[in-house]
Design a protein around this motif. Structure first.
Motif, PDB file in Angstrom:
ATOM      1  N   ILE A  47     -72.798 -11.890  -5.519  1.00 49.03           N
ATOM      2  CA  ILE A  47     -74.061 -11.320  -5.988  1.00 49.03           C
ATOM      3  C   ILE A  47     -74.153  -9.836  -5.637  1.00 49.03           C
ATOM      4  CG2 ILE A  47     -75.492 -11.821  -3.943  1.00 49.03           C
ATOM      5  CD1 ILE A  47     -77.718 -12.650  -5.925  1.00 49.03           C
ATOM      6  N   SER A  48     -73.472  -9.431  -4.578  1.00 46.20           N
ATOM      7  CA  SER A  48     -73.461  -8.007  -4.216  1.00 46.20           C
ATOM      8  C   SER A  48     -72.766  -7.196  -5.299  1.00 46.20           C
ATOM      9  CB  SER A  48     -72.752  -7.799  -2.870  1.00 46.20           C
ATOM     10  OG  SER A  48     -73.460  -8.419  -1.831  1.00 46.20           O
ATOM     11  N   GLU A  49     -71.655  -7.706  -5.804  1.00 50.50           N
ATOM     12  CA  GLU A  49     -70.944  -6.998  -6.862  1.00 50.50           C
ATOM     13  C   GLU A  49     -71.789  -6.892  -8.132  1.00 50.50           C
ATOM     14  OE1 GLU A  49     -66.964  -7.979  -7.753  1.00 50.50           O
ATOM     15  OE2 GLU A  49     -66.324  -8.160  -5.673  1.00 50.50           O
ATOM     16  N   ASN A  61     -68.351  -0.072  -5.576  1.00 51.85           N
ATOM     17  CA  ASN A  61     -69.492   0.281  -4.718  1.00 51.85           C
ATOM     18  C   ASN A  61     -69.539  -0.597  -3.472  1.00 51.85           C
ATOM     19  OD1 ASN A  61     -70.501   2.379  -6.292  1.00 51.85           O
ATOM     20  ND2 ASN A  61     -71.721   1.013  -7.563  1.00 51.85           N
ATOM     21  N   LEU A  62     -69.200  -1.878  -3.621  1.00 51.68           N
ATOM     22  CA  LEU A  62     -69.158  -2.759  -2.458  1.00 51.68           C
ATOM     23  C   LEU A  62     -68.070  -2.317  -1.489  1.00 51.68           C
ATOM     24  CD1 LEU A  62     -70.047  -5.272  -0.918  1.00 51.68           C
ATOM     25  CD2 LEU A  62     -68.468  -6.610  -2.341  1.00 51.68           C
ATOM     26  N   SER A  63     -66.930  -1.908  -2.009  1.00 50.16           N
ATOM     27  CA  SER A  63     -65.839  -1.447  -1.144  1.00 50.16           C
ATOM     28  C   SER A  63     -66.265  -0.251  -0.304  1.00 50.16           C
ATOM     29  CB  SER A  63     -64.613  -1.076  -1.989  1.00 50.16           C
ATOM     30  OG  SER A  63     -64.047  -2.220  -2.593  1.00 50.16           O
ATOM     31  N   LYS A  64     -67.059   0.641  -0.886  1.00 52.58           N
ATOM     32  CA  LYS A  64     -67.551   1.796  -0.141  1.00 52.58           C
ATOM     33  C   LYS A  64     -68.431   1.356   1.018  1.00 52.58           C
ATOM     34  CE  LYS A  64     -67.461   4.965  -4.101  1.00 52.58           C
ATOM     35  NZ  LYS A  64     -68.298   5.808  -5.011  1.00 52.58           N
ATOM     36  N   LEU A  65     -69.285   0.356   0.783  1.00 51.77           N
ATOM     37  CA  LEU A  65     -70.152  -0.146   1.854  1.00 51.77           C
ATOM     38  C   LEU A  65     -69.327  -0.832   2.944  1.00 51.77           C
ATOM     39  CD1 LEU A  65     -73.102  -1.673  -0.236  1.00 51.77           C
ATOM     40  CD2 LEU A  65     -72.957   0.598   0.804  1.00 51.77           C
ATOM     41  N   LEU A  66     -68.269  -1.525   2.533  1.00 50.89           N
ATOM     42  CA  LEU A  66     -67.414  -2.227   3.485  1.00 50.89           C
ATOM     43  C   LEU A  66     -66.545  -1.264   4.292  1.00 50.89           C
ATOM     44  CD1 LEU A  66     -66.280  -5.198   1.221  1.00 50.89           C
ATOM     45  CD2 LEU A  66     -67.624  -5.402   3.317  1.00 50.89           C
ATOM     46  N   GLN A  67     -66.271  -0.098   3.725  1.00 51.13           N
ATOM     47  CA  GLN A  67     -65.402   0.870   4.390  1.00 51.13           C
ATOM     48  C   GLN A  67     -66.165   1.899   5.215  1.00 51.13           C
ATOM     49  OE1 GLN A  67     -63.089   2.481   1.140  1.00 51.13           O
ATOM     50  NE2 GLN A  67     -62.155   0.484   0.679  1.00 51.13           N
ATOM     51  N   SER A  68     -67.484   1.873   5.147  1.00 51.67           N
ATOM     52  CA  SER A  68     -68.292   2.818   5.925  1.00 51.67           C
ATOM     53  C   SER A  68     -68.278   2.417   7.398  1.00 51.67           C
ATOM     54  CB  SER A  68     -69.724   2.860   5.397  1.00 51.67           C
ATOM     55  OG  SER A  68     -70.321   1.571   5.493  1.00 51.67           O
ATOM     56  N   THR A  69     -68.688   3.340   8.251  1.00 47.81           N
ATOM     57  CA  THR A  69     -68.742   3.070   9.687  1.00 47.81           C
ATOM     58  C   THR A  69     -70.142   3.392  10.207  1.00 47.81           C
ATOM     59  OG1 THR A  69     -66.404   3.660   9.885  1.00 47.81           O
ATOM     60  CG2 THR A  69     -67.681   3.557  11.924  1.00 47.81           C
ATOM     61  N   PRO A  70     -70.903   2.347  10.650  1.00 46.49           N
ATOM     62  CA  PRO A  70     -70.575   0.920  10.545  1.00 46.49           C
ATOM     63  C   PRO A  70     -70.653   0.443   9.104  1.00 46.49           C
ATOM     64  CG  PRO A  70     -72.835   1.181  11.248  1.00 46.49           C
ATOM     65  CD  PRO A  70     -72.257   2.568  11.209  1.00 46.49           C
ATOM     66  N   LEU A 112     -80.795  -4.384  -1.377  1.00 47.53           N
ATOM     67  CA  LEU A 112     -79.697  -5.318  -1.134  1.00 47.53           C
ATOM     68  C   LEU A 112     -79.172  -5.198   0.285  1.00 47.53           C
ATOM     69  CD1 LEU A 112     -77.360  -7.277  -2.129  1.00 47.53           C
ATOM     70  CD2 LEU A 112     -76.079  -5.172  -2.664  1.00 47.53           C
ATOM     71  N   VAL A 113     -78.981  -6.346   0.912  1.00 45.96           N
ATOM     72  CA  VAL A 113     -78.154  -6.430   2.119  1.00 45.96           C
ATOM     73  C   VAL A 113     -76.864  -7.089   1.654  1.00 45.96           C
ATOM     74  CG1 VAL A 113     -77.896  -7.327   4.460  1.00 45.96           C
ATOM     75  CG2 VAL A 113     -80.160  -6.620   3.637  1.00 45.96           C
ATOM     76  N   ALA A 114     -75.805  -6.314   1.572  1.00 41.73           N
ATOM     77  CA  ALA A 114     -74.579  -6.752   0.916  1.00 41.73           C
ATOM     78  C   ALA A 114     -73.819  -7.802   1.723  1.00 41.73           C
ATOM     79  CB  ALA A 114     -73.677  -5.547   0.648  1.00 41.73           C
ATOM     80  N   GLY A 115     -73.074  -8.624   1.001  1.00 41.99           N
ATOM     81  CA  GLY A 115     -72.233  -9.632   1.635  1.00 41.99           C
ATOM     82  C   GLY A 115     -70.997  -9.010   2.267  1.00 41.99           C
ATOM     83  N   ASP A 116     -70.258  -9.842   3.000  1.00 43.31           N
ATOM     84  CA  ASP A 116     -69.116  -9.328   3.754  1.00 43.31           C
ATOM     85  C   ASP A 116     -68.144 -10.480   4.039  1.00 43.31           C
ATOM     86  OD1 ASP A 116     -67.404  -8.336   5.860  1.00 43.31           O
ATOM     87  OD2 ASP A 116     -68.908  -6.801   6.290  1.00 43.31           O
ATOM     88  N   PRO A 117     -66.842 -10.309   3.712  1.00 48.84           N
ATOM     89  CA  PRO A 117     -65.854 -11.351   4.003  1.00 48.84           C
ATOM     90  C   PRO A 117     -65.742 -11.682   5.484  1.00 48.84           C
ATOM     91  CG  PRO A 117     -64.961  -9.757   2.443  1.00 48.84           C
ATOM     92  CD  PRO A 117     -66.251  -9.179   2.969  1.00 48.84           C
ATOM     93  N   SER A 118     -66.165 -10.759   6.348  1.00 52.63           N
ATOM     94  CA  SER A 118     -66.069 -10.988   7.785  1.00 52.63           C
ATOM     95  C   SER A 118     -66.956 -12.121   8.283  1.00 52.63           C
ATOM     96  CB  SER A 118     -66.422  -9.708   8.553  1.00 52.63           C
ATOM     97  OG  SER A 118     -65.500  -8.681   8.274  1.00 52.63           O
ATOM     98  N   LEU A 119     -67.883 -12.569   7.455  1.00 52.23           N
ATOM     99  CA  LEU A 119     -68.771 -13.650   7.879  1.00 52.23           C
ATOM    100  C   LEU A 119     -67.996 -14.885   8.322  1.00 52.23           C
ATOM    101  CD1 LEU A 119     -71.657 -13.543   5.229  1.00 52.23           C
ATOM    102  CD2 LEU A 119     -71.866 -13.099   7.682  1.00 52.23           C
ATOM    103  N   GLU A 120     -66.876 -15.167   7.675  1.00 56.11           N
ATOM    104  CA  GLU A 120     -66.096 -16.349   8.041  1.00 56.11           C
ATOM    105  C   GLU A 120     -65.590 -16.256   9.474  1.00 56.11           C
ATOM    106  OE1 GLU A 120     -66.143 -18.963   6.494  1.00 56.11           O
ATOM    107  OE2 GLU A 120     -65.976 -18.717   4.332  1.00 56.11           O
ATOM    108  N   ILE A 121     -65.094 -15.093   9.857  1.00 59.61           N
ATOM    109  CA  ILE A 121     -64.604 -14.905  11.225  1.00 59.61           C
ATOM    110  C   ILE A 121     -65.778 -14.835  12.195  1.00 59.61           C
ATOM    111  CG2 ILE A 121     -63.301 -13.364  12.747  1.00 59.61           C
ATOM    112  CD1 ILE A 121     -61.749 -12.451  10.265  1.00 59.61           C
ATOM    113  N   GLN A 122     -66.833 -14.167  11.786  1.00 60.75           N
ATOM    114  CA  GLN A 122     -68.002 -14.019  12.652  1.00 60.75           C
ATOM    115  C   GLN A 122     -68.655 -15.357  12.955  1.00 60.75           C
ATOM    116  OE1 GLN A 122     -70.019 -11.162  10.170  1.00 60.75           O
ATOM    117  NE2 GLN A 122     -69.436  -9.452  11.479  1.00 60.75           N
ATOM    118  N   ALA A 123     -68.530 -16.335  12.038  1.00 64.66           N
ATOM    119  CA  ALA A 123     -69.097 -17.661  12.270  1.00 64.66           C
ATOM    120  C   ALA A 123     -68.505 -18.293  13.517  1.00 64.66           C
ATOM    121  CB  ALA A 123     -68.869 -18.554  11.054  1.00 64.66           C
TER     122      ALA A 123
END
Length: 340
Positions: A47-49, A61-70, A112-123
């Protein structure tokens, strides 16, 4: 007025993400005075995409959010909460982005609060932290991470609403997503798996039918022990129905009858988990199959009301949107949003 809705079904493939997008953007159109937040709690971030511009542009655009710090994503926020699991960080609201600035096709009141693949590890980290003995309320602290973010954002608005797109898997981040909501939207499709999923929801979220030997370890047991509350089932969209004469076909109606029966059974056991009585209220609504409309909406990242009848370019292929399916879906969506 603040409203918090989660869209979840333990079964995948029910059209939840597309429905989340169309509901949120239609709700934003009907309520221009409100600020509408979409929170993507799925590691796939589909849904973020869509919100960030659709196929192609949205991914960039999602990649830019994922690559920002934080990272300006839900995963970036959870990174901070892993370091500070028992108290707010004060940065909660900074992880929401103005969706319109990335996608001019959206209403200006969408965030939008964008999704993140890291959620799986963070779980995994969430479960480890929540399982500690001290402090005493560590479990509720961890499973309140998203609720904390929502609460801090609400302080900035007199009038806002949240739509949380949840992953089917009942992982730690899904539990946190559901506890951040007040009301639950449960999309179902015409199949036996959707009917069984109602029973799964009863057990996973509400502790109904959990074997005695596991009841003390259930999610609902933990929620109750920590004085927290679960969202109430508000509406069950019967999604992607094949329709004739503006109603679901006989085959679809037969399957929906079984889904309604399961929902009624859950209500008879624990009616406190419902915002209304399914036998007399507007709990169920038929939502027709959107056909090519869903492809165009997702590809372009535009609200349903912005889709026009005619041919649309989808990856170089001319895709036809016909008037009938478009009008039927619009009518059903307007009715659905009117129930919220």
């Amino acid at each position: 007025m603040k409203s918090r809705y989660a869209l979840w079904n333990n079964k995948g493939g029910v059209g939840k993400t597309f429905l989340s997008f169309t509901i949120a953007t239609e709700y934003a159109r009907q309520n221009p005075e409100k600020t509408i937040y979409v929170i993507d709690m799925c590691p796939q971030a589909n849904i973020s995409e869509i919100i960030l511009g659709g196929n192609g542009k949205g991914a960039k655009n999602l990649s830019k959010l994922l690559q920002s710090t934080p990272r300006i994503t839900i995963g970036g926020y959870f990174d901070e909460r892993i370091d500070s699991p028992n108290k707010k960080t004060g940065t909660e609201a900074s992880f929401a982005v103005d969706a319109h600035s990335h996608n001019k096709g959206l209403p200006k009141n969408v965030r939008l609060v964008a999704g993140d693949p890291s959620l799986e590890i963070q779980a995994q980290a969430m479960n480890q932290i929540a399982g500690q003995n001290l402090p005493k309320n560590v479990w509720s602290n961890v499973f309140s991470w998203l609720r904390d973010l929502v609460s801090e954002i609400e302080k900035q608005h007199e009038d806002c609403a949240f739509f949380i797109d949840c992953n089917p898997s009942f992982s730690a981040y899904t539990g946190a997503a559901l506890l951040a909501a007040d009301r639950l939207i449960v999309p179902c499709t015409a199949d036996g798996s959707s009917a069984r999923a109602i029973d799964n929801i009863g057990g996973l979220l509400y502790g109904v039918g959990v074997p005695q030997q596991y009841s003390g370890a259930s999610f609902y047991h933990q929620v109750s022990n920590h004085g927290m509350s679960v969202p109430k089932i508000h509406v069950v969209p019967l999604n992607r129905s094949t329709q004739y004469d503006n109603k679901a076909s006989k085959a679809f109606r037969a399957m929906y009858k079984e889904i309604k029966k399961r929902v009624a059974g859950l209500h008879s056991k624990q009616n406190k988990f419902f915002s209304s009585d399914p036998s007399v209220g507007d709990t169920f609504i038929d939502v027709p199959d959107a056909h090519a409309v869903s492809v165009v909406v997702s590809h372009k990242g535009i609200p349903l009301q912005s889709v026009s009848v005619g041919r649309h370019d989808v990856h170089g292929v001319k895709t036809m949107v016909n008037k009938g399916p478009l009008e039927r879906y619009r009518k059903a969506l307007e009715k659905l949003v009117g129930l919220l």
